[in-house]
Design an enzyme around this catalytic site. Structure first.
Site, PDB file in Angstrom:
ATOM      1  CB  CYS A  33      69.743 -23.460  -8.690  1.00 49.14           C
ATOM      2  SG  CYS A  33      68.982 -23.489  -7.066  1.00 49.14           S
ATOM      3  CB  CYS A 103      72.421 -21.214  -1.384  1.00 49.59           C
ATOM      4  SG  CYS A 103      73.171 -21.070  -3.012  1.00 49.59           S
TER       5      CYS A 103
HETATM    6 FE1  FES Z   1      70.636 -22.954  -5.734  1.00 49.14          FE
HETATM    7 FE2  FES Z   1      72.623 -23.145  -4.163  1.00 49.14          FE
HETATM    8  S1  FES Z   1      72.717 -22.988  -6.308  1.00 49.14           S
HETATM    9  S2  FES Z   1      70.553 -23.402  -3.652  1.00 49.14           S
END
Ligand code: FES
Length: 147
Positions: A33, A103
């Protein structure tokens, strides 16, 4: 989709900032991400975490989990901080949607990376602590420092 606690920590994150001359600093990133989290620990001579701050360049859940993680380790001993797993952070936040579990892992890794940095500086071994995999100080992603 998000619990009230997640929303509260996202909208009013605790312990945002930096600590100058911190005892330990850990920066981790998630390659998928692209989110980055940095945790600063101020640890006294008795091994108690006196202060903790974070900076997160990431999604809302990353902000909320870092905020909660800092609250959970503040005032604790280094060994107690080791027990603040992503599961503990998620439970304290009344859960996260499955796609956001990574996360909370970032928060756990950032704490471990900061503890690792502290242990390295002090020349001590923290039981159960392994070298962080995604500490971006270690890798080639140094340019992320500019964020
Ligand atoms: Fe990657 Fe939240 S989407 S840390």
């Amino acid at each position: 989709m998000y619990s009230e606690k997640v929303m509260d920590h996202f909208e009013h994150p605790r312990n945002v900032g930096e600590i100058e001359n911190a005892s330990g600093v850990g920066t981790v990133g998630n390659a998928k991400c692209g989110d980055i989290m940095r945790i600063f620990l101020d640890i006294d001579d008795d091994g108690i975490i006196r202060d903790v701050k974070f900076k997160t360049f990431g999604c809302g859940a990353a902000v909320a989990t870092s905020s909660m993680a800092t609250e959970l380790v503040k005032g604790k001993t280094v060994q107690e901080a080791m027990k603040v797993t992503n599961k503990a952070v998620m439970e304290a936040l009344d859960g996260l949607p499955p796609v956001k579990v990574h996360c909370s892992l970032l928060a756990e890794e950032a704490i471990h990376a900061a503890l690792w940095d502290y242990a390295q500086k002090k020349g001590i071994v923290i039981e159960g602590l392994e070298k962080p995999k995604s500490d971006i100080h270690e890798g080639e992603e140094q340019e992320e420092e500019e964020y």
